[in-house]
Design an enzyme around this catalytic site. Structure first.
Site, PDB file in Angstrom:
ATOM      1  CB  CYS A 118      32.566  38.664  39.099  1.00 24.69           C
ATOM      2  SG  CYS A 118      33.218  38.564  37.328  1.00 24.69           S
ATOM      3  CG  HIS A 147      33.357  34.756  39.038  1.00 21.04           C
ATOM      4  ND1 HIS A 147      34.357  35.751  39.466  1.00 21.04           N
ATOM      5  CD2 HIS A 147      32.416  34.531  40.466  1.00 21.04           C
ATOM      6  CE1 HIS A 147      34.361  35.651  41.458  1.00 21.04           C
ATOM      7  NE2 HIS A 147      33.050  35.368  41.414  1.00 21.04           N
ATOM      8  CB  SER A 153      33.029  44.055  46.384  1.00 20.50           C
ATOM      9  OG  SER A 153      34.492  43.686  46.459  1.00 20.50           O
ATOM     10  CG  ASP A 168      37.530  37.814  40.186  1.00 19.88           C
ATOM     11  OD1 ASP A 168      36.242  38.591  39.574  1.00 19.88           O
ATOM     12  OD2 ASP A 168      37.160  36.979  41.687  1.00 19.88           O
TER      13      ASP A 168
END
Lengths: 376, 645
Positions: free
Chosen positions: B391, B378, B333, B372
Site C-alpha cells: 500500500c 486498500h 516498494s 496508490d
C-alpha cells in the site's frame, strides 16, 4: 774468434735437418719462430672466423704462398738483390703513380692494380723496395751519411710514402716511411738529428691539427676519447678493449670469447684479431705471442749483426725492426694505445698481401745471412 | 760537414751498426714493455670492469611471463584458465621498415587496415627489443598463410603464449570480468616491468580487482644475444654463466559464485535487460551475480576487431554495462519493509496502527494527489497489510511522519546510498536523497530546496532515490540477518600455486544495522513473509518447502501525469516500469538473499519474483529448471508475462 770456434763445433754436429736448412739457405730458429707465430695465427683464425674451416684453409694457402716466396727469396744472391733494388724501386714507383692516376681519374679510392690474373698493391712492393733502395744507395757511401745523402734518402722515402697515403692508405704509407727511416737509423743517423726530427714532427703535429679536415680531427678525437662516439667511430676501440680487458689473465678459453663469437668485435679475423687472442687466451696468451714476436725480431737483428756488408746489414736491420713496428702499431691500436690505422698483425691477421711481403722480406734476410761470408 | 772525400771505414761501420742494433733491441723491448703494461692494465687492473661490460654486451634479460592464476567457482568448477594460443609478434628493432611490414601483413590478411593505428601505437610504446603481439589467436589458416610469407617479414614471428580462456563463455561474465589488450590508458597506471612479456590485463570484475594477485610475478631469463641483438642458442659453450630468475605464478582464486545457480539465473533472464544478485546473508558471499545481456569474454581475451567491439559498445541493450553493480534504479516498494522498520524505530507508528487507504494521499494545503498503485485503495491497512499489499498511501503517510532526515539516516544503516564495498569494485552508490544531498546536487538555489512532497514519494522508493541491484540484495541480506551486516564478496579463497596451500579470506563484517527493540525485526520480516503468503507475491511462493520473506517493487521510468493513467499498452516498451523483487529464505535461518531487477519488466510479482524463486530453489533445494531448448531461448518475453500489482 770465440764465435768461430762455436760455429766450428756446431758444424761438426750438424743434423740432417740442419744440413737441409743450410742447403736451402734458411735459418732454423727464425723459421721455427715464424712457423710458431703462423700456427698460433691459424688456431686463432679458426675461432675468430666462427669455426670456419674454409677460412683456415684459405689462410694456410696464403701462408704456403708466402713460405714459397720466402724460400725463393732465400735463394737469391745478395749481389743480385742489391743490383735489382733500384729497378724494383722504379718499377714500384711507376706502378704507384699509375694506381694513383687511375684512382684520380676514376674519382675513387684506389689501391689495387688489376693485372687480369692477379690483383696486387704496388704499395706492398714499396714496403720492400724502399728499404732495399735506401740500403743500396747507402751501400757505397761512407756512414754515417752526410746531408746530401740524407736529402736524397728523404726524397726516396717520402715520395712513395706520400703517394701511398693519398690513395688513401695511411697504414701502409706509415709502414713504408718506417721501413725507409729504419734503414737510415741503422746507417747511423746522428742522435742530434734524430732529436731534431722528433721536435720537428711534434711541431708539425701541432700545426697539422689546424690543417686537418673536420672528419680527420674527429678521428683523432675519437682515439683520445672513444666514449665520445660509442656507436660510431669509437665502436672499434671500445669493443676491442672490452674484449681484451674481459679476457683477464687466463682468458675465457678457446671459442669462448663472447665479444668475438657474438660479433661485437669488428674485423675480428683481420686487423682486430689481437683482441680475440686477448679475450680467449688472456694476458698469458698475449704474452706468449708477444714473446714469439720478440724472439723473431731479436733473432733477425742478431743475424743482421753477423753480416759483413752495408747493404745486407741495413736491409736486414730494417726488415727485422719493421716486423716489430707492425706488431706494436697493431697491438697498440687494438688495445687503445694508438689511433686506428690499418696495420695487420703480422702472420696472424687473416687476408691481405702483407703476410706474403713480410715472408719475402725474411727470405731475403736469410739469404743475406746465409751468404754473409761472400764478398759483396 | 767534411764528409766529402771520406772513404768507407768498414770496421767503424760494423761497430756503428752494432750500436744501432743494440739501441734497436732496447727500443723494441721498451715498446714491448709498454704493450705488456697496457695489457696488464686492461686485463688485470680493469678486468672486472670490462667483464661487466662484456656481459652487458651479450646478455639481455627476457621476461618470463608468470602464468595467470585460474579462477574457480565455489565448488571448484573452472571459470577462467590459461590455454596456449598462437600469436603474431613483432620485434621493432629487427624490422627493417615498420610501415612496409605492417602494410604487408594487411595485404596477406593477417592485420586489419583499421587496426593499424592501434598496432602502431602499441609497437611504439614498447621497448624496441621486446616482442609485441600485433595479432592474437591465430587460427590454423592464419598460421599457414604467415608461414608462406615468413621470409618477407623479418622481425615478425609466431609465438606460443598462454592466453586466457573462459570455458563458460558468457556465464558470470559481469562477475568474472575479462582480460583484454593493455591499452594506453592502462600503461599510464601500471609498471611496465610487471607486464613485460604479456599483452593482456584484467579489465573488469574479478580479473580487474584481483589483477595483482592473479598476475603473479614475472621471472626473467638471461639470453645471449649477438651484436645484432638476435638471440643465439647454438653457442652452448658461452651459456654457462646465464642466470634465470624464476617467476611466481599468479594465485588461483576461488569465488563465492555457485555456477549452477548462476546458470539458472542467467537462463531465466536471457533475452531481457536484467540483473540478479544473490548473497549468502551469513557472510556476504555472492552466490549469483547476473547482468544481462552479457557478452563472451573470450572475445576480449582474443582481441576484438573494431567492428565486434563497436557492436558490443553501441548496442542499445548495453551488454558491456554491469547492471548489477552500476545500474541505478529507483528501488520502489522494495524499501517499504525498511521504512516500516524506521517507523517502529523512531516510534512514529506501531505494528497495529492502521490507516485508511482510499487510493490517494495529499499533503495539507495541497491539492496534489499522491496516488496508490491500486486506484480504488486498500481500505484499512496495518503495517503488515501495508507491506504485503504494498500500500503506497500507508508509506506516504509514514514518510511524512518520519521526515526526510530520519528516513535518510535509517535507510543509510542498510547500506543504501553508499557503495557496498564488494571486492570487485566498480559499483555505483545510487542516491539516498536528503536536503543536504539536494544542496550539493543542484546548482540553482530554487532547486536546492527540499519539498515536503519529495519526502512523501521517498517513502515508496521513488523520486530521487536510486539503488543498484547489489545494494538491494545487500539490504535484503541485512534485513534477513536482523542487522548483521557483511561486505559482499566474490572471492573467498586464494591458492598459492607453488605450495597449493589455500588461504581463506574471512568474511568482512560491517557495522550492524541496530534497532532499539529487536522485536521490530520480527514485525518487518513478518510483513515480508506476508508478501509471500497472501500478499503481492504469493503466487511465487506456492509449493515452496521453505519459508520465504520477500517484497515486490516497480520503478517508474516515466512519470504519469496527474490526471492520466499508466496504461502500458500505450507506452513503448522501454518506458515501461522496471520490475523489482527482493527476497530471502529460509526465514528462520536465512541462507540466501536475492534481488532481481528486470528493466521494463513492468511487474515485480509477475516478472521478477518467479526468477527469485527459481534461484532460491536452485540454491536451497538444488532443483534446477529444465535446460534451455535447442535454440537456447527459454525465457518468456516480458511483454507476455501476465499479472500485475
Amino acid at each position: 774468434m770465440i764465435r768461430e770456434e762455436v760455429d766450428g763445433t756446431a758444424r761438426r754436429t750438424l743434423t740432417r735437418t740442419a744440413q737441409l736448412l743450410s742447403a736451402l739457405r734458411l735459418d732454423g730458429p727464425l723459421l721455427v719462430g715464424l712457423a710458431l707465430i703462423a700456427l698460433y695465427g691459424q688456431i686463432v683464425l679458426y675461432s675468430s672466423s666462427g669455426g670456419d674451416w674454409d677460412a683456415v684453409a684459405r689462410g694456410t694457402t696464403r701462408l704456403a704462398i708466402g713460405a714459397a716466396l720466402m724460400l725463393v727469396c732465400a735463394q737469391l744472391k745478395p749481389g743480385f738483390l742489391r743490383r735489382i733494388s733500384p729497378w724494383l724501386y722504379i718499377l714500384g714507383f711507376v706502378l704507384l703513380v699509375i694506381v694513383d692516376l687511375v684512382g684520380y681519374i676514376g674519382k675513387g679510392a684506389q689501391r689495387w692494380l688489376d693485372l687480369g690474373f692477379v690483383r696486387f698493391q704496388p704499395s706492398e712492393i714499396m714496403k720492400l723496395a724502399v728499404p732495399m733502395a735506401c740500403a743500396w744507395y747507402l751501400h757505397e757511401r761512407p756512414l754515417p751519411p752526410d746531408w746530401r745523402t740524407l736529402l736524397a734518402l728523404a726524397a726516396m722515402i717520402l715520395l712513395p710514402t706520400a703517394l701511398t697515403i693519398v690513395q688513401p692508405d695511411l697504414g701502409t704509407g706509415l709502414l713504408i716511411l718506417m721501413a725507409g727511416a729504419l734503414v737510415v737509423l741503422f746507417a747511423g743517423l746522428r742522435v742530434w738529428i734524430i732529436g731534431l726530427l722528433g721536435v720537428a714532427s711534434a711541431a708539425a703535429a701541432w700545426g697539422g691539427w689546424y690543417l686537418l679536415h673536420d672528419y680527420q680531427r674527429q678521428r683523432v678525437l675519437t682515439f683520445l676519447d672513444p666514449q665520445a662516439d660509442p656507436l660510431g667511430a669509437g665502436y672499434h676501440i671500445i669493443q676491442s678493449t672490452i674484449a681484451i680487458g674481459s679476457g683477464g689473465v687466463t682468458g675465457k678459453g678457446f671459442l669462448r670469447g663472447s665479444q668475438g663469437q657474438l660479433e661485437f668485435l669488428p674485423e675480428r679475423t683481420t686487423d682486430f684479431v689481437f683482441a680475440v687472442i686477448g679475450e680467449e687466451f688472456g694476458l698469458l696468451g698475449a704474452l706468449l705471442l708477444i714473446g714469439l714476436y720478440l724472439f723473431v725480431v731479436l733473432r733477425a737483428l742478431h743475424l743482421a749483426t753477423q753480416m759483413r756488408d752495408t747493404f745486407a746489414r741495413l736491409l736486414s736491420g730494417s726488415l727485422a725492426s719493421i716486423f716489430f713496428v707492425y706488431v706494436f702499431i697493431n697491438a697498440g691500436m687494438v688495445s687503445g694505445l694508438l689511433p686506428v690505422v690499418g696495420v695487420p698483425l703480422p702472420l696472424v691477421s687473416y687476408g691481405g698481401t702483407s703476410m706474403v711481403t713480410l715472408l719475402a722480406g725474411f727470405g731475403m734476410l736469410m739469404s743475406l745471412h746465409a751468404n754473409r761470408k761472400l764478398a759483396a | 760537414m767534411g764528409a766529402r772525400g771520406r772513404i768507407k771505414d768498414l770496421w767503424r761501420e760494423q761497430r756503428l751498426f752494432e750500436q744501432r742494433s743494440i739501441a734497436a733491441v732496447v727500443v723494441v723491448c721498451l715498446l714491448a714493455a709498454v704493450l705488456v703494461a697496457r695489457l696488464g692494465w686492461l686485463q688485470v687492473k680493469k678486468h672486472d670492469e670490462y667483464t661487466a661490460l662484456a656481459q652487458g654486451n651479450r646478455v639481455r634479460t627476457e621476461p618470463l611471463p608468470a602464468a595467470r592464476g585460474a579462477i574457480y567457482d565455489r565448488k571448484g568448477v573452472i571459470l577462467a584458465e590459461n590455454r596456449p594460443a598462437y600469436q603474431l609478434e613483432l620485434v621493432r628493432e629487427q624490422v627493417p621498415d615498420l610501415e612496409a611490414t605492417l602494410r604487408g601483413l594487411v595485404r596477406i590478411g593477417l592485420l586489419e587496415e583499421e587496426s593499424l593505428d592501434a598496432v602502431r601505437r602499441t609497437v611504439r610504446s614498447r621497448r624496441p627489443f621486446d616482442g609485441v603481439p600485433i595479432r592474437l589467436r591465430l587460427d590454423e589458416e592464419d598460421m599457414a598463410r604467415f608461414a608462406l610469407h615468413r621470409f618477407d617479414f623479418p622481425g615478425v614471428d609466431i609465438r606460443t603464449r598462454l592466453a586466457r580462456r573462459y570455458p563458460e563463455g558468457e556465464t558470470a561474465v559481469h562477475a568474472l570480468g575479462y582480460v583484454g589488450t593493455i591499452s594506453e590508458a592502462d600503461l599510464e597506471r601500471i609498471d611496465r616491468e610487471d607486464y613485460a612479456g604479456t599483452s593482456t590485463i584484467g579489465k573488469t570484475g574479478v580479473e580487474y580487482a584481483f589483477e595483482d594477485v592473479l598476475r603473479g610475478k614475472n621471472g626473467a631469463r638471461e639470453i645471449m644475444v649477438n651484436a645484432q641483438g638476435r638471440s643465439v642458442e647454438r653457442l652452448g659453450s658461452l651459456q654457462t654463466a646465464l642466470r634465470n630468475r624464476p617467476g611466481r605464478p599468479g594465485a588461483d582464486l576461488f569465488l563465492t559464485l555457485d555456477l549452477e545457480v548462476q546458470r539458472v539465473a542467467e537462463q531465466l533472464v536471457r533475452g531481457q535487460r536484467a540483473a540478479v544478485v544473490a548473497l549468502d546473508p551469513r557472510n556476504g558471499d555472492v552466490i549469483t551475480l547476473v547482468s544481462t545481456p552479457g557478452f563472451d569474454p573470450n572475445g576480449f581475451a582474443r582481441g576484438l576487431t573494431r567492428a565486434e567491439f563497436a557492436a558490443l559498445n553501441e548496442s542499445i541493450d548495453r551488454p558491456l554495462f554491469n547492471r548489477a553493480l552500476r545500474g541505478t534504479y529507483p528501488p520502489g516498494s522494495t524499501i517499504k519493509p525498511v521504512v516500516a522498520l524506521a517507523g517502529l524505530e523512531y516510534g512514529v507508528t506501531t505494528p497495529d496502527t492502521a490507516i485508511a487507504c482510499q487510493g490517494w494521499f495529499s499533503l495539507p494545503g495541497s491539492s496534489h494527489r499522491f496516488r496508490d498503485w491500486r486506484r480504488s485503495g486498500h481500505g484499512r491497512v496495518s503495517m503488515e497489510q501495508a507491506v504485503a499489499q504494498s500500500c503506497d498511501v500507508y508509506f506516504y503517510d509514514l514518510a511524512r511522519d518520519l521526515g526526510v532526515q530520519r528516513l535518510h539516516d535509517f535507510l543509510a544503516r542498510f547500506g543504501l546510498g553508499a557503495p557496498t564495498g564488494i571486492d570487485i569494485g566498480g559499483e555505483r552508490s545510487g542516491i539516498l536523497p536528503s536536503p543536504e544531498w539536494k544542496k550539493g546536487a543542484f546548482k540553482r538555489a530554487s532547486q536546492q530546496v527540499w519539498f515536503p512532497g519529495e519526502t512523501v514519494i521517498f517513502g515508496i522508493g521513488q523520486g530521487y532515490m536510486t539503488s543498484t541491484p547489489l545494494q538491494l540484495a545487500h539490504m535484503t541480506a541485512v534485513l534477513a540477518m536482523r542487522g548483521e551486516n557483511y561486505r559482499p564478496r566474490l572471492v573467498r579463497a586464494l591458492r598459492d600455486p607453488a605450495t597449493q596451500t589455500v588461504t581463506s579470506i574471512p568474511p568482512a563484517p560491517l557495522p550492524s544495522a541496530t534497532v532499539a527493540d529487536a522485536s521490530h525485526w520480527d514485525e518487518a520480516i513478518g510483513s515480508m513473509v506476508a508478501v509471500m503468503q497472501g500478499g503481492t507475491a504469493s503466487r511465487s511462493a506456492l509449493g515452496a518447502p521453505y519459508s520465504i520473506a520477500g517484497k515486490t517493487g516497480t520503478a517508474q521510468v516515466f512519470t504519469v501525469a496527474q490526471n492520466a493513467r499508466y496504461d502500458e499498452s500505450t507506452i513503448s516498451e522501454r518506458l515501461r516500469d522496471h520490475a523489482w523483487f527482493i527476497a530471502f529464505a529460509p526465514v528462520e535461518d536465512p541462507r540466501i538473499a536475492v534481488a532481481v531487477l528486470v528493466e521494463n519488466g513492468r511487474s515485480g510479482s509477475g516478472t521478477a519474483a518467479p526468477i527469485a524463486r527459481a534461484v532460491m530453489d536452485a540454491y536451497l533445494l538444488r532443483q534446477f529448471p529444465p535446460p534451455p531448448g535447442e535454440d537456447g531461448a527459454v525465457a518468456v518475453p516480458p511483454a507476455v508475462v501476465g499479472g500485475g500489482e
